[in-house]
Every structure is written in structure tokens, then in C-alpha cells.
Design an enzyme around this catalytic site. Sequence first.
Site, PDB file in Angstrom:
ATOM      1  CD  GLU A 172      55.793  61.476  42.439  1.00 32.65           C
ATOM      2  OE1 GLU A 172      56.799  60.816  42.166  1.00 32.65           O
ATOM      3  OE2 GLU A 172      55.002  61.164  43.353  1.00 32.65           O
ATOM      4  CD  GLU A 354      60.673  61.494  43.640  1.00 25.34           C
ATOM      5  OE1 GLU A 354      60.076  60.415  43.899  1.00 25.34           O
ATOM      6  OE2 GLU A 354      60.257  62.596  44.031  1.00 25.34           O
TER       7      GLU A 354
END
Length: 449
Positions: A172, A354
Amino acid sequence: MNKYQLPSDSQLRSKEFVFGVATSSYQIEGGVEEGGRTPSIWDTFCRTPGKVDNGDHGDVACDHYHLWKQDIEMIHSLGVDAYRLSIAWPRILPQDGVVNQQGLDFYEQIIDECHARGMKVYVTLYHWDLPQYLEDKGGWLNRETSYKFAEYAEVVSRYFGDKIDVYTTLNEPFVSAFLGYRWGEHAPGIKGEREGFLASHHLMLGHGLAMPVLRKNAPNATHGVVFNATPAYPLTDKDQAAADYCEAENFHWFIDPVLKGEYPQAVIERQSTKMPMILEGDLDIISAPVDYIGINYYTRSVARFNENGDIETVKQTESEHTYIGWEIYPQGLTDLLVRLNTRYGNLPPIYITENGAAGDDHCINGEVNDEQRVRYVQGHLEAVDNAIKAGVKVDGYFAWSLMDNFEWAFGYCQRFGMVHVDYQTQKRTLKQSAIAYQNMLLERAEENK
């Protein structure tokens, strides 16, 4: 629901599809002053008053540094194919240029234990815990940090080689760059528009510099990068351009340079005065081929133009939300994957690295009834199945997270785990969501014998 229901014709039932659980180093390890580790930017940030809810920190967290063996046993008991973890940069290089064997040994025992139990290991090199000594020199605002990251990747991959099954450079980069250096909500807490975009470019450059290093040292492993992506929808028909821009700035900005060798023009034009210095050849480095793309998905956004012509997101008050306040919208995951497949054409295989929900979870009489999370995961597994049926190549799904942990600026008040952690006693208790996951995977294993 005692197990997740997968359609009989679902590719998720095949043994080739990878199911796993995920964690990250600072969120679970603790042991911040043990084993030769030095401070990261999160150690510093947590000690800055007002930055983290309740003044929480990761000094102990889930004490995985000491309890790793029982945790791996617990992961194995769930029946997963793989464990996704991150390595703490300050454990490996506690000083610039100094390799800490104790740090390598710590992760090697975890990797070996996973392999001994038949699980593959997915390792993220950077899940936000930059060594503080590099932040003291500018952190991701300093172009040199991109090269330091490549050196760190060299140390890890030279030592472990193909023993690590799947390498991820960054987790991320949007969060690292924009929450860390643009909006100041995460470590190191810097606020500045130009700084946010500069940090983003240096993160992506670090990714690109690391890729050939990883391929050289681990030629038989799989290599890629993980992005968080929040699909945007227009509030009204007049707001489509607002939704398009949200996607451009929030995740195309990070994915485009990897898969297309360019930054999105819409962002360059709208943020023209804030653009970083991009040197000749940078985009060639960043666009090094990747074997896979990881996508972290939690929710969607709904965007509009306000009366000033600025773009803003609008909370959907009629929808169901998780404890953290994020709308539950499984259809967004299908839409996102189909959009990515359309945008990038010859898209590499995707892992959902995720996906999960925060709950206000309590252990009562030895049980945790996280009914909302059970429904959340069921809906999102169906969303992945629908995307695959629409032609997207998705090779795996990792639940976030294995267990409750330090949830960054939210401290310990947000519980994302499938396993409940009593932070006073460190007792782990499987929630209903973990039991449903376990039962689904046991059934799949029986089918595939």
C-alpha cells in the site's frame, strides 16, 4: 454459519487457488528493543502525543516475537495454504549498512516452521516501518531512500533466496505516501501536498530498483507489489468525473507507473504545481515486469463535486458499516477487479492480499460471535468468485487479519482479527469467522484429496 459457502462450480474450490491469512511486523511483533532491532518511524510516531488513539504503541502488540511458534501452529490449524507476513526493516538493518544476523534468524525460523507445516510464505519487505535513522535523513522525501530500499532487498533476498515463495516489495504505497507524508495521519506525520507526491514517486522508484535485485537472488520465487484500491462511484450522473478522478489519484497513480510506465494524466494536470521531480529513466525502472499484483480491498467510496467544484466523498448513511465506519459493499470488489482487468489489458495474476472487517469484538465464555465479519467474508468470497467468472485471473485470497493487532493510528480499539487477542494475557481465541474459514478449508481439502 459454521463455514463459508462456495458455489459448486467455483475456482475457489480448486487446490490451485491459494487461501491464507495476513499480518505485518509492527502490528503484531512487539519486542521492539530485542534481537538487535532499532526504532522505526512508528516507534517515534506512537510517542508523539495525540497521534495514536489512547497513546497506544507496538512495544508489545501481540508479542509474536516470543509467541511466534504457537502462532504458526494456530495458522496451520486453520488449514490455510499460505501465510503472508512482513519483515521489519529495522530488524535486518538496525544501522545503515549493518546487517543484523539475529533479525535474519528470527524470520528464518518462522519461514522454516511454515514450510515444515506445508504452508507457503508470502513476505512483504516494506509494510510501513521505515528505520528511523533513514527518516532522520528525509525518509521517503529523500531519493536516496529508494536506493537504500534496494540495498535492504538485496540483503534479504541474498540470504533467503527462493526459500521465500513470494516476495512483495511494498504494501500500500498510497498509505505510506499520502497518509504518512501528505496528510500526516500516519508515521512520520508530515503534512504537505508536494511532500505526499514526492514520497509516492520515491516509494515506486524503490519498488522498481528492488525488482531486478529480487529476481537475481530468488530466480524461482514470485515477485510483485501490493496496492490498496477503493473503487469510486458517482453520487449522481453529474459526478462521474469526480469518481474517475478519485480512482486516478488514489490507486491509478500507483499502479499505472508499474503496469503502463506512466503516471495518469488527470492527476498530473490537476496537481501540476505539486508534481515531484521525475528523472529520465525513472519510469523505465518502475515499470519492471511483475509476476503478480496484490489488491487490498475493504470498501468503496462515493464521490461528488461540491458547490465549489471540489471533489468530496459522501458517506452512505443508509448502508451497513463496520466498527471502523467503513461501508460494507462486496459488489465493489467485483467491480474493482473487472475495472482493473479492463484498464490494464494483459493484467498479471491478482491476489486479494487483504480483505477484512473491524469489529467491536468481545470474548464471552470463551467464544467470539463476530457475526458481521462472517457475513462480510462470505460476501467478499462471492465477489471474488464473480470476478473470476467475469474473466479476471485471481489466484488467491488472504484474510486480514490473522489476529487482532495494533491498528496504526487507531491503536488497539479496532479489531480486524479472525482470532481474538486478550492483550493483557496474550490469549488467542478463534472467532466464529476463523472457525467458518477453517471448516471451509477442511471441506475443500477433503474434496481435493
